[in-house]
Enzyme design. Structure first.
Site, PDB file in Angstrom:
ATOM      1  N   PRO A  71       0.838  -1.210   0.000  1.00  0.00           N
ATOM      2  CA  PRO A  71       0.000   0.000   0.000  1.00  0.00           C
ATOM      3  C   PRO A  71       0.866   1.250   0.000  1.00  0.00           C
ATOM      4  CG  PRO A  71      -0.862  -1.600   1.550  1.00  0.00           C
ATOM      5  CD  PRO A  71       0.443  -2.156   1.043  1.00  0.00           C
ATOM      6  N   CYS A  72       0.500   2.193  -0.850  1.00  0.00           N
ATOM      7  CA  CYS A  72       1.405   3.308  -1.118  1.00  0.00           C
ATOM      8  C   CYS A  72       1.237   4.492  -0.185  1.00  0.00           C
ATOM      9  CB  CYS A  72       1.216   3.784  -2.560  1.00  0.00           C
ATOM     10  SG  CYS A  72      -0.455   4.413  -2.896  1.00  0.00           S
ATOM     11  N   GLN A  73       0.213   4.489   0.693  1.00  0.00           N
ATOM     12  CA  GLN A  73      -0.065   5.687   1.473  1.00  0.00           C
ATOM     13  C   GLN A  73       1.117   6.132   2.320  1.00  0.00           C
ATOM     14  OE1 GLN A  73      -2.054   3.123   1.133  1.00  0.00           O
ATOM     15  NE2 GLN A  73      -4.087   3.824   0.540  1.00  0.00           N
ATOM     16  N   TYR A  92       4.178   5.851   1.681  1.00  0.00           N
ATOM     17  CA  TYR A  92       5.270   6.349   0.854  1.00  0.00           C
ATOM     18  C   TYR A  92       4.910   7.644   0.129  1.00  0.00           C
ATOM     19  CZ  TYR A  92       6.850   1.508   1.420  1.00  0.00           C
ATOM     20  OH  TYR A  92       7.223   0.291   1.932  1.00  0.00           O
TER      21      TYR A  92
END
Length: 438
Positions: free
Chosen positions: A116-118, A120
């Site tokens: 999950p990119c949140q 980063y």
């Protein structure tokens, strides 16, 4: 036939591209319940297609049969390949056991996915930082690349593909990406390289930049693959290529079953296989809006027609809800009808302010199906869980068309020969594919 595991799979955008390129999924792992159900529904589609029984799937889309009845036509081991679980120290042994059962003694060719990119992203990091100076380094999502690495250590595929947001490059002033590189090389035994790709260069009608890390087993240097760019035809744009054959919608209207307009299929939809084989589309549904939002949307469209973007200070005072006139000035944004859409992100599930439909005759935000088309999902792709869940899954996804381009190149690397463009059902084998079979 070449196979793969999809980690942090979401609704399956990355997987859809790899299936289209001829790979067979062994397992998808995804913690979100609705996204996992979307994976099972898409598995049902691919299986029924391979058995020439797609009318069962279309009956489900028409809401003539239940989800349970749809799944009853699919072998249980295929449905079990969509595993709803959080990848963590507590779950990983069980996940390995379940994948081993699905593998039945075989080996894995490829692992794909991205945490999950949140954590980063720039916005995500600012929120984490607000919780305390030490929170970034201790946030569990920052360490998910290590969980990804444990699958590499266990199954030792020849390659892996790791997708994430641009913020990964700048997180911790670039130190995080260096730590990830060191971990994959020292702890997992993979040489890695990365590039920034923009989805529009590969056939997606959207400006969407992402980091794609490729890893190869062993520590010898390797040449990062050159993904084949797709030439954009002059006629390809959001309005004509993606919206023109969909029925108009009123604010809050929900056309769960909608006929296409009686128009020839345009070259974009045809080339990328987006139009359904039947004459209807599902989930052409949009959210309701209050009178204030609609007034702002109309102003935003008028500004766009004059060649300008609406900025928050442009709003009449009676339409403003706060006094901040210096930041987030473009919180209301019209989708460019004559070119490419701006990046679709998961925030679209919260409100439609950043995704305004570009026509005063339909003053509203995008429908679920319109957002899915911008992300290059086929029209017969069904997102489970309702409107908000569907928007979230679409915003989080890797565009299937971009995934397909990546998958074709990975297939060339694994087979060590060029491959022609084709579609192969993931649950059947042909003599041409026996090279990669196990």
């Amino acid at each position: 036939m070449l196979n793969y595991i999809d980690l942090f799979a979401g609704a399956g955008g990355l997987s859809e591209g790899f299936i289209k390129a001829g790979f067979t999924p062994v397992a998808h792992i995804e913690m979100d319940k609705n996204a996992c159900l979307s994976l099972k529904t898409r598995i049902s589609y691919h299986y029924l297609k391979s058995q020439d029984q797609l009318e069962i799937y279309y009956s489900y889309l028409r809401q003539n049969i239940s989800q349970a009845e749809l799944y009853s036509h699919v072998p249980s081991h295929l449905l079990k390949s969509a595993i709803q679980a959080e990848i963590s120290d507590l779950s990983i042994k069980n996940l390995f056991d379940r994948i081993d059962n699905l593998l039945n003694g075989g080996k894995i060719d490829l692992i794909v996915g991205g945490p999950p990119c949140q954590a980063y992203s720039l916005v995500g990091r600012s929120k984490i930082n607000s919780l305390g100076d030490q929170h970034v380094s201790t946030d569990i999502r920052y360490e998910l690349y290590k969980q990804y690495g444990r699958f590499l250590q266990k199954y030792q595929p020849e390659y892996f593909v790791f997708e994430n947001v641009l913020g990964l490059r700048s997180a911790e002033k670039g130190q995080l990406l260096l730590r990830i590189k060191k971990y994959f090389e020292k702890e997992c035994g993979y040489k890695i390289d990365w590039r920034i790709v923009n989805a529009y260069e590969y056939g997606v009608l959207q400006l969407r930049k992402r980091i794609i890390i490729i890893g190869k087993r062993g520590l010898d240097p390797f040449e990062y693959p050159e993904f084949e760019r797709v030439r954009r035809e002059n006629s390809w744009n959001v309005k004509e290529s993606l919206f023109s054959d969909l029925e108009p919608l009123s604010v809050g209207e929900e056309k769960h079953y909608s006929l296409y307009k009686d128009l020839p299929v345009n070259s974009y939809l045809q080339k990328h296989g987006i139009r359904s084989e039947v004459n209807f589309v599902t989930q052409h549904i949009t959210r309701p809006h209050n009178s204030r939002d609609l007034a702002i949307y109309r102003l935003a469209i008028e500004k766009w027609e004059e060649g300008e973007r609406l900025k928050y200070p442009d709003l009449p005072e009676e339409l403003r809800t706060h006094r901040n006139l210096t930041s987030f000035l473009d919180r209301y944004k019209v989708v460019d009808p004559d070119g490419l859409c701006h990046t679709v992100v998961a925030h679209i599930a919260r409100d439609g302010h950043y995704y305004i439909y570009p026509d005063k005759n339909q003053t509203r935000s995008l429908s679920v199906r319109e957002a899915a088309r911008i992300q290059s999902f086929p029209d017969d792709y069904f997102f489970e869980g309702g409107r908000g869940a569907a928007f979230k899954q679409i915003g989080n996804a890797v565009p299937p068309q971009l995934a397909f381009v990546i998958a074709r190149k990975m297939k060339e690397l694994l087979l060590e020969k060029p491959v022609n463009e084709f579609y192969l059902h993931p649950y059947t084998t042909s003599p041409a594919e026996s090279v990669g079979a196990h």
